[in-house]
Write a protein that holds these residues in place. Structure first.
Motif, PDB file in Angstrom:
ATOM      1  N   LYS A   1      -1.653  13.828  -0.420  1.00  0.00           N
ATOM      2  CA  LYS A   1      -1.719  12.620  -1.243  1.00  0.00           C
ATOM      3  C   LYS A   1      -3.003  11.896  -0.867  1.00  0.00           C
ATOM      4  O   LYS A   1      -3.029  11.122   0.079  1.00  0.00           O
ATOM      5  CB  LYS A   1      -0.489  11.750  -1.017  1.00  0.00           C
ATOM      6  CG  LYS A   1       0.773  12.440  -1.492  1.00  0.00           C
ATOM      7  CD  LYS A   1       1.982  11.572  -1.351  1.00  0.00           C
ATOM      8  CE  LYS A   1       3.184  12.338  -1.885  1.00  0.00           C
ATOM      9  NZ  LYS A   1       4.409  11.626  -1.722  1.00  0.00           N
ATOM     10  N   TYR A   2      -4.039  12.144  -1.610  1.00  0.00           N
ATOM     11  CA  TYR A   2      -5.359  11.606  -1.297  1.00  0.00           C
ATOM     12  C   TYR A   2      -5.584  10.187  -1.789  1.00  0.00           C
ATOM     13  O   TYR A   2      -6.531   9.537  -1.373  1.00  0.00           O
ATOM     14  CB  TYR A   2      -6.444  12.507  -1.886  1.00  0.00           C
ATOM     15  CG  TYR A   2      -6.540  13.852  -1.206  1.00  0.00           C
ATOM     16  CD1 TYR A   2      -6.973  13.953   0.107  1.00  0.00           C
ATOM     17  CD2 TYR A   2      -6.198  15.011  -1.883  1.00  0.00           C
ATOM     18  CE1 TYR A   2      -7.069  15.181   0.735  1.00  0.00           C
ATOM     19  CE2 TYR A   2      -6.288  16.250  -1.264  1.00  0.00           C
ATOM     20  CZ  TYR A   2      -6.723  16.323   0.040  1.00  0.00           C
ATOM     21  OH  TYR A   2      -6.807  17.537   0.656  1.00  0.00           O
ATOM     22  N   ASN A   3      -4.762   9.709  -2.689  1.00  0.00           N
ATOM     23  CA  ASN A   3      -4.995   8.419  -3.334  1.00  0.00           C
ATOM     24  C   ASN A   3      -4.177   7.308  -2.690  1.00  0.00           C
ATOM     25  O   ASN A   3      -2.961   7.421  -2.576  1.00  0.00           O
ATOM     26  CB  ASN A   3      -4.634   8.516  -4.817  1.00  0.00           C
ATOM     27  CG  ASN A   3      -5.419   9.598  -5.511  1.00  0.00           C
ATOM     28  OD1 ASN A   3      -6.605   9.469  -5.720  1.00  0.00           O
ATOM     29  ND2 ASN A   3      -4.747  10.682  -5.840  1.00  0.00           N
ATOM     30  N   TYR A   4      -4.872   6.255  -2.296  1.00  0.00           N
ATOM     31  CA  TYR A   4      -4.206   5.040  -1.834  1.00  0.00           C
ATOM     32  C   TYR A   4      -4.152   4.063  -2.998  1.00  0.00           C
ATOM     33  O   TYR A   4      -5.139   3.867  -3.706  1.00  0.00           O
ATOM     34  CB  TYR A   4      -4.981   4.373  -0.701  1.00  0.00           C
ATOM     35  CG  TYR A   4      -4.874   5.065   0.619  1.00  0.00           C
ATOM     36  CD1 TYR A   4      -3.789   4.852   1.456  1.00  0.00           C
ATOM     37  CD2 TYR A   4      -5.875   5.929   1.048  1.00  0.00           C
ATOM     38  CE1 TYR A   4      -3.694   5.483   2.694  1.00  0.00           C
ATOM     39  CE2 TYR A   4      -5.792   6.562   2.286  1.00  0.00           C
ATOM     40  CZ  TYR A   4      -4.706   6.333   3.090  1.00  0.00           C
ATOM     41  OH  TYR A   4      -4.623   6.956   4.309  1.00  0.00           O
TER      42      TYR A   4
ATOM     43  N   ILE B   1       0.857  -1.184   0.000  1.00  0.00           N
ATOM     44  CA  ILE B   1       0.000   0.000   0.000  1.00  0.00           C
ATOM     45  C   ILE B   1       0.897   1.239   0.000  1.00  0.00           C
ATOM     46  O   ILE B   1       1.850   1.316   0.773  1.00  0.00           O
ATOM     47  CB  ILE B   1      -0.896   0.059   1.256  1.00  0.00           C
ATOM     48  CG1 ILE B   1      -1.657  -1.245   1.474  1.00  0.00           C
ATOM     49  CG2 ILE B   1      -1.825   1.268   1.209  1.00  0.00           C
ATOM     50  CD1 ILE B   1      -2.834  -1.463   0.598  1.00  0.00           C
ATOM     51  N   PHE B   2       0.582   2.196  -0.870  1.00  0.00           N
ATOM     52  CA  PHE B   2       1.258   3.491  -0.823  1.00  0.00           C
ATOM     53  C   PHE B   2       0.260   4.580  -1.186  1.00  0.00           C
ATOM     54  O   PHE B   2      -0.827   4.305  -1.671  1.00  0.00           O
ATOM     55  CB  PHE B   2       2.504   3.525  -1.722  1.00  0.00           C
ATOM     56  CG  PHE B   2       2.241   3.432  -3.203  1.00  0.00           C
ATOM     57  CD1 PHE B   2       2.083   4.583  -3.969  1.00  0.00           C
ATOM     58  CD2 PHE B   2       2.183   2.202  -3.832  1.00  0.00           C
ATOM     59  CE1 PHE B   2       1.852   4.504  -5.325  1.00  0.00           C
ATOM     60  CE2 PHE B   2       1.964   2.113  -5.192  1.00  0.00           C
ATOM     61  CZ  PHE B   2       1.791   3.264  -5.944  1.00  0.00           C
TER      62      PHE B   2
ATOM     63  N   GLU C   1     -12.827   0.971   2.053  1.00  0.00           N
ATOM     64  CA  GLU C   1     -11.407   0.696   1.828  1.00  0.00           C
ATOM     65  C   GLU C   1     -10.540   1.893   2.229  1.00  0.00           C
ATOM     66  O   GLU C   1      -9.480   1.722   2.842  1.00  0.00           O
ATOM     67  CB  GLU C   1     -11.141   0.383   0.355  1.00  0.00           C
ATOM     68  CG  GLU C   1     -11.627  -0.958  -0.106  1.00  0.00           C
ATOM     69  CD  GLU C   1     -11.354  -1.168  -1.581  1.00  0.00           C
ATOM     70  OE1 GLU C   1     -10.904  -2.278  -1.923  1.00  0.00           O
ATOM     71  OE2 GLU C   1     -11.582  -0.241  -2.377  1.00  0.00           O
ATOM     72  N   ILE C   2     -10.971   3.080   1.872  1.00  0.00           N
ATOM     73  CA  ILE C   2     -10.204   4.286   2.192  1.00  0.00           C
ATOM     74  C   ILE C   2     -10.164   4.526   3.695  1.00  0.00           C
ATOM     75  O   ILE C   2      -9.113   4.848   4.254  1.00  0.00           O
ATOM     76  CB  ILE C   2     -10.765   5.504   1.428  1.00  0.00           C
ATOM     77  CG1 ILE C   2     -10.529   5.301  -0.079  1.00  0.00           C
ATOM     78  CG2 ILE C   2     -10.122   6.798   1.914  1.00  0.00           C
ATOM     79  CD1 ILE C   2     -11.292   6.255  -0.965  1.00  0.00           C
ATOM     80  N   GLU C   3     -11.289   4.329   4.372  1.00  0.00           N
ATOM     81  CA  GLU C   3     -11.302   4.472   5.838  1.00  0.00           C
ATOM     82  C   GLU C   3     -10.361   3.467   6.486  1.00  0.00           C
ATOM     83  O   GLU C   3      -9.645   3.804   7.430  1.00  0.00           O
ATOM     84  CB  GLU C   3     -12.717   4.290   6.381  1.00  0.00           C
ATOM     85  CG  GLU C   3     -13.589   5.501   6.232  1.00  0.00           C
ATOM     86  CD  GLU C   3     -14.958   5.316   6.865  1.00  0.00           C
ATOM     87  OE1 GLU C   3     -15.403   4.149   7.070  1.00  0.00           O
ATOM     88  OE2 GLU C   3     -15.589   6.339   7.170  1.00  0.00           O
ATOM     89  N   ALA C   4     -10.351   2.222   5.994  1.00  0.00           N
ATOM     90  CA  ALA C   4      -9.444   1.209   6.540  1.00  0.00           C
ATOM     91  C   ALA C   4      -7.989   1.604   6.277  1.00  0.00           C
ATOM     92  O   ALA C   4      -7.130   1.473   7.153  1.00  0.00           O
ATOM     93  CB  ALA C   4      -9.752  -0.160   5.939  1.00  0.00           C
ATOM     94  N   ALA C   5      -7.695   2.107   5.088  1.00  0.00           N
ATOM     95  CA  ALA C   5      -6.324   2.523   4.760  1.00  0.00           C
ATOM     96  C   ALA C   5      -5.895   3.709   5.620  1.00  0.00           C
ATOM     97  O   ALA C   5      -4.719   3.812   5.995  1.00  0.00           O
ATOM     98  CB  ALA C   5      -6.224   2.864   3.280  1.00  0.00           C
TER      99      ALA C   5
ATOM    100  N   PRO D   1      -0.525   2.727   9.554  1.00  0.00           N
ATOM    101  CA  PRO D   1       0.562   3.657   9.911  1.00  0.00           C
ATOM    102  C   PRO D   1       1.393   4.063   8.695  1.00  0.00           C
ATOM    103  O   PRO D   1       2.607   3.932   8.670  1.00  0.00           O
ATOM    104  CB  PRO D   1       1.379   2.851  10.924  1.00  0.00           C
ATOM    105  CG  PRO D   1       1.185   1.435  10.515  1.00  0.00           C
ATOM    106  CD  PRO D   1      -0.237   1.360   9.984  1.00  0.00           C
ATOM    107  N   LEU D   2       0.714   4.567   7.685  1.00  0.00           N
ATOM    108  CA  LEU D   2       1.358   4.985   6.445  1.00  0.00           C
ATOM    109  C   LEU D   2       1.210   6.492   6.319  1.00  0.00           C
ATOM    110  O   LEU D   2       0.117   7.001   6.143  1.00  0.00           O
ATOM    111  CB  LEU D   2       0.709   4.298   5.238  1.00  0.00           C
ATOM    112  CG  LEU D   2       1.219   4.698   3.854  1.00  0.00           C
ATOM    113  CD1 LEU D   2       2.697   4.371   3.697  1.00  0.00           C
ATOM    114  CD2 LEU D   2       0.400   3.999   2.781  1.00  0.00           C
TER     115      LEU D   2
END
Length: 142
Positions: A113-116, A49-50, A96-100, A104-105
């Motif tokens: 940087k809004y995009n995972y 994940i980035f 998915e976004i809430e989980a990301a 700790p990223l």
């Protein structure tokens, strides 16, 4: 002299090494041209994940989701390298976004940087290296 300076890592060993690093490189190909970008990342549930902003990297990976990812490390005695080949996708669902967001990223740069992006592996390979002097190149020749 080192007898076997290169060791192939098992998939589990490669995932373990991938989880130890924070900086990697994503290799993309768009319109027949290769690109490579450094990214800080984390490894979670055998996914990479980035975060990224709008721009060339995001455009290229959405146009061609087949990617390669590499990370490595070394010290005075040796090093290692892990390569993942797989598929990248931008996380889109609210869940998915809430989980990301709980991972700790954090971005290393003071930019939004809004995009995972998640890379799912199709293949993972790794090698460990033991450093040493080069063997004698020419033995017994005049």
């Amino acid at each position: 002299m080192v007898d076997n300076p290169i060791k192939e890592l098992s998939a589990d060993e490669a995932w373990n090494r991938l989880g130890q690093a924070e900086l990697g490189r994503i290799a993309l190909s768009y319109d027949g041209q290769p690109d490579i970008y450094p990214v800080n990342y984390l490894c979670s549930d055998r996914r990479i994940i980035f975060r990224t902003a709008q721009g060339t990297k995001l455009y290229e990976l959405t146009a061609n989701s087949h990617v390669a990812f590499e990370t490595d490390d070394h010290d005075a005695d040796g090093g290692w390298s892990v390569v993942v080949k797989g598929t990248a996708r931008v996380l889109e669902s609210h869940r998915e976004i809430e989980a990301a967001d709980t991972l700790p990223l954090r971005t290393w740069l003071p930019t939004l940087k809004y995009n995972y992006v998640e890379i799912s592996a199709d293949e993972i390979t790794g090698r460990e290296f033991t450093f040493g002097p080069e063997p004698e190149r020419y033995t017994g020749e005049d």
